[in-house]
Design an enzyme around this catalytic site. Structure first.
Site, mmCIF file in Angstrom:
data_model
loop_
_atom_site.group_PDB
_atom_site.id
_atom_site.type_symbol
_atom_site.label_atom_id
_atom_site.label_comp_id
_atom_site.label_asym_id
_atom_site.label_seq_id
_atom_site.Cartn_x
_atom_site.Cartn_y
_atom_site.Cartn_z
ATOM 1 N N ASN A 82 -4.938 25.794 10.394
ATOM 2 C CA ASN A 82 -4.257 27.295 10.205
ATOM 3 C C ASN A 82 -5.203 28.060 9.648
ATOM 4 O O ASN A 82 -5.397 28.121 8.461
ATOM 5 C CB ASN A 82 -3.206 26.897 9.714
ATOM 6 C CG ASN A 82 -2.263 28.368 9.463
ATOM 7 O OD1 ASN A 82 -2.791 29.313 10.147
ATOM 8 N ND2 ASN A 82 -1.074 28.351 8.696
ATOM 9 N N TRP A 83 -6.068 29.107 10.471
ATOM 10 C CA TRP A 83 -6.977 29.966 9.969
ATOM 11 C C TRP A 83 -6.132 31.201 9.066
ATOM 12 O O TRP A 83 -6.919 31.775 8.343
ATOM 13 C CB TRP A 83 -7.696 30.551 10.885
ATOM 14 C CG TRP A 83 -8.618 29.627 11.538
ATOM 15 C CD1 TRP A 83 -8.833 28.305 11.556
ATOM 16 C CD2 TRP A 83 -9.722 29.949 12.635
ATOM 17 N NE1 TRP A 83 -9.672 27.592 12.366
ATOM 18 C CE2 TRP A 83 -10.446 28.666 13.231
ATOM 19 C CE3 TRP A 83 -9.846 31.093 13.492
ATOM 20 C CZ2 TRP A 83 -11.293 28.591 13.823
ATOM 21 C CZ3 TRP A 83 -10.793 30.933 14.523
ATOM 22 C CH2 TRP A 83 -11.656 29.670 14.725
ATOM 23 N N LYS A 84 -4.816 31.265 9.120
ATOM 24 C CA LYS A 84 -4.228 32.433 8.746
ATOM 25 C C LYS A 84 -4.940 33.497 9.122
ATOM 26 O O LYS A 84 -5.315 33.754 9.979
ATOM 27 C CB LYS A 84 -3.942 32.299 7.073
ATOM 28 C CG LYS A 84 -3.461 30.693 6.916
ATOM 29 C CD LYS A 84 -3.049 30.613 5.621
ATOM 30 C CE LYS A 84 -2.574 29.103 5.210
ATOM 31 N NZ LYS A 84 -1.898 28.953 3.806
ATOM 32 N N HIS A 128 6.181 29.172 9.218
ATOM 33 C CA HIS A 128 5.276 28.951 8.115
ATOM 34 C C HIS A 128 5.947 29.624 6.670
ATOM 35 O O HIS A 128 6.515 30.681 6.993
ATOM 36 C CB HIS A 128 3.990 29.312 8.480
ATOM 37 C CG HIS A 128 2.892 29.152 7.476
ATOM 38 N ND1 HIS A 128 2.652 29.481 6.077
ATOM 39 C CD2 HIS A 128 2.014 28.221 7.173
ATOM 40 C CE1 HIS A 128 1.927 29.032 5.538
ATOM 41 N NE2 HIS A 128 1.491 28.045 6.160
ATOM 42 N N GLU A 144 4.834 31.275 4.681
ATOM 43 C CA GLU A 144 4.262 32.799 4.524
ATOM 44 C C GLU A 144 5.188 33.765 5.475
ATOM 45 O O GLU A 144 5.400 34.933 4.964
ATOM 46 C CB GLU A 144 2.827 32.754 4.823
ATOM 47 C CG GLU A 144 1.968 31.994 3.544
ATOM 48 C CD GLU A 144 0.508 31.602 4.057
ATOM 49 O OE1 GLU A 144 -0.004 31.847 5.094
ATOM 50 O OE2 GLU A 144 0.251 30.614 3.253
ATOM 51 N N GLU A 149 5.236 21.269 4.438
ATOM 52 C CA GLU A 149 4.327 21.944 3.524
ATOM 53 C C GLU A 149 5.028 22.356 2.400
ATOM 54 O O GLU A 149 5.922 23.239 2.110
ATOM 55 C CB GLU A 149 3.705 23.156 4.125
ATOM 56 C CG GLU A 149 3.018 22.826 5.390
ATOM 57 C CD GLU A 149 2.027 24.011 5.767
ATOM 58 O OE1 GLU A 149 0.770 23.643 5.895
ATOM 59 O OE2 GLU A 149 2.421 25.210 5.741
ATOM 60 N N GLY A 185 -2.498 26.609 -1.048
ATOM 61 C CA GLY A 185 -3.576 27.286 -1.416
ATOM 62 C C GLY A 185 -3.705 27.460 -2.939
ATOM 63 O O GLY A 185 -4.333 28.359 -3.524
ATOM 64 N N SER A 220 -3.074 22.195 0.552
ATOM 65 C CA SER A 220 -4.436 21.814 -0.383
ATOM 66 C C SER A 220 -5.028 20.761 0.295
ATOM 67 O O SER A 220 -5.634 19.702 -0.546
ATOM 68 C CB SER A 220 -4.192 21.873 -1.778
ATOM 69 O OG SER A 220 -3.710 23.233 -2.299
ATOM 70 N N GLY A 244 -5.087 24.525 5.646
ATOM 71 C CA GLY A 244 -5.435 26.147 5.515
ATOM 72 C C GLY A 244 -6.892 26.293 5.124
ATOM 73 O O GLY A 244 -7.839 26.124 5.917
ATOM 74 N N GLY A 245 -6.986 26.605 3.990
ATOM 75 C CA GLY A 245 -8.378 26.990 3.238
ATOM 76 C C GLY A 245 -9.661 26.058 3.825
ATOM 77 O O GLY A 245 -10.533 26.617 4.153
HETATM 78 O O1 LIG Z 1 -0.795 25.911 7.012
HETATM 79 C C1 LIG Z 1 -1.404 25.613 6.244
HETATM 80 C C2 LIG Z 1 -1.188 25.553 4.713
HETATM 81 O O2 LIG Z 1 -0.345 26.655 4.473
HETATM 82 C C3 LIG Z 1 -1.820 24.935 3.936
HETATM 83 O O3 LIG Z 1 -2.968 25.769 3.236
HETATM 84 P P1 LIG Z 1 -3.974 25.303 2.193
HETATM 85 O O4 LIG Z 1 -4.544 23.909 2.776
HETATM 86 O O5 LIG Z 1 -4.911 26.246 2.109
HETATM 87 O O6 LIG Z 1 -3.189 24.936 1.078
#
Ligand SMILES: O=C[C@H](O)COP(=O)(O)O
Length: 260
Positions: free
Chosen positions: A13-15, A103, A105, A175, A181, A221, A242-243
């Site tokens: 998920n590149w956000k 999600h 967010e 999640e 994050g 994470s 994510g990150g």
């Molecule tokens: O969609 C992915 C998640 O929000 C996880 O993000 P993260 O891997 O940066 O903690």
């Protein structure tokens, strides 16, 4: 269906990161780093910003890549006066496979509640898109020990009114918000507790066979260094990353979790 017969799904998920030019370079690096053996063992997907979709589609189609792609959200409506929204038919036309829905967010910054999440899940199914439904508790709920009922209530809300046939293809991403994050990864046991409860509830809502076929991801994470222990849990069938998905080399290592 057993744990072994559910194909793991690793989704990045590149956000709100990577413009369409960076997206092309990134997907090319992934394609270069992964081989047929990887794609035979694991389904690999990227959930990209809307503005990247056409470029990613052109690359994936043109080079016949085995990487799947999708969006991070969609409108509950199919068309009309909804300024700024992107519809299911638009994503289907871009041959998206997946769309993330609910999600944390989106829930936190855009006020998405169970009703809107449910409407978006139905919109995805109307247009042949596979929803990755995100659920999970915040820190206050975790501290109160209410992570299972909280997450199952979100699950019930998201899937309300879906047939077993529709639910059979859904992907659930657990999640815990406190692990997103933050570098604060849930322990493999924490992940299994809730993912196991999710599968149990899916069996109650539908039937055991349907529940056994549904993939449940963990997200929060995830990195190359912790993915193997999480994937070793019986009810975890992939990761929503994510990150760490923004670094193609790291994401390739996550896809190769069995080697870590
Ligand atoms: O969609 C992915 C998640 O929000 C996880 O993000 P993260 O891997 O940066 O903690």
């Amino acid at each position: 269906m057993t744990e072994q017969s559910r194909t793991p799904l690793m989704a990045g998920n590149w956000k709100m990161n990577l413009n369409h030019l960076e997206a092309i370079a990134h997907v090319q690096k992934l394609a270069f780093g992964l081989n047929d053996k990887d794609f035979d063992a694991v389904e690999v997907a990227v959930l990209v910003p809307f503005t990247d979709l056409r470029s990613v589609q052109t690359l994936v189609d043109g080079d016949r890549l085995r990487i799947k792609y999708g969006a991070q959200d969609l409108s509950a409506h199919d068309s009309g006066a909804y300024t700024g929204e992107v519809s299911g038919p638009m994503l289907a036309k871009l041959k998206c496979t997946y769309v993330a829905i609910g999600h944390s967010e989106r829930r936190q910054y855009h006020g998405e509640d169970e009703e809107i999440v449910n409407a978006k899940v139905k919109a995805a199914y109307r247009h042949g898109l596979t929803p990755i439904v995100c659920v999970g508790e915040g820190l206050d709920v975790r501290k109160a020990g209410r992570q299972v009922p909280h997450t199952l209530a979100q699950l019930d809300g998201a899937l309300k009114g879906l047939s077993a046939e529709q639910a059979a293809s859904v992907v659930i991403a657990y999640e815990p918000v406190w692990a997103i994050g933050t570098g604060e990864v849930a322990t493999p046991e924490d992940a299994q507790e809730v993912c196991g409860a999710i599968r149990g509830r899916l069996a109650e809502l539908y039937d055991q066979q349907t529940a056994d076929g549904i993939r449940i991801q963990y997200g929060g994470s995830v990195k190359a260094g912790n993915v193997a222990a999480i994937m070793a849990q019986p009810d975890v069938d992939g990761a929503l990353v994510g990150g760490a998905a923004l670094d193609p080399d790291e994401f390739v290592k996550i896809v190769r979790f069995r080697d870590q």
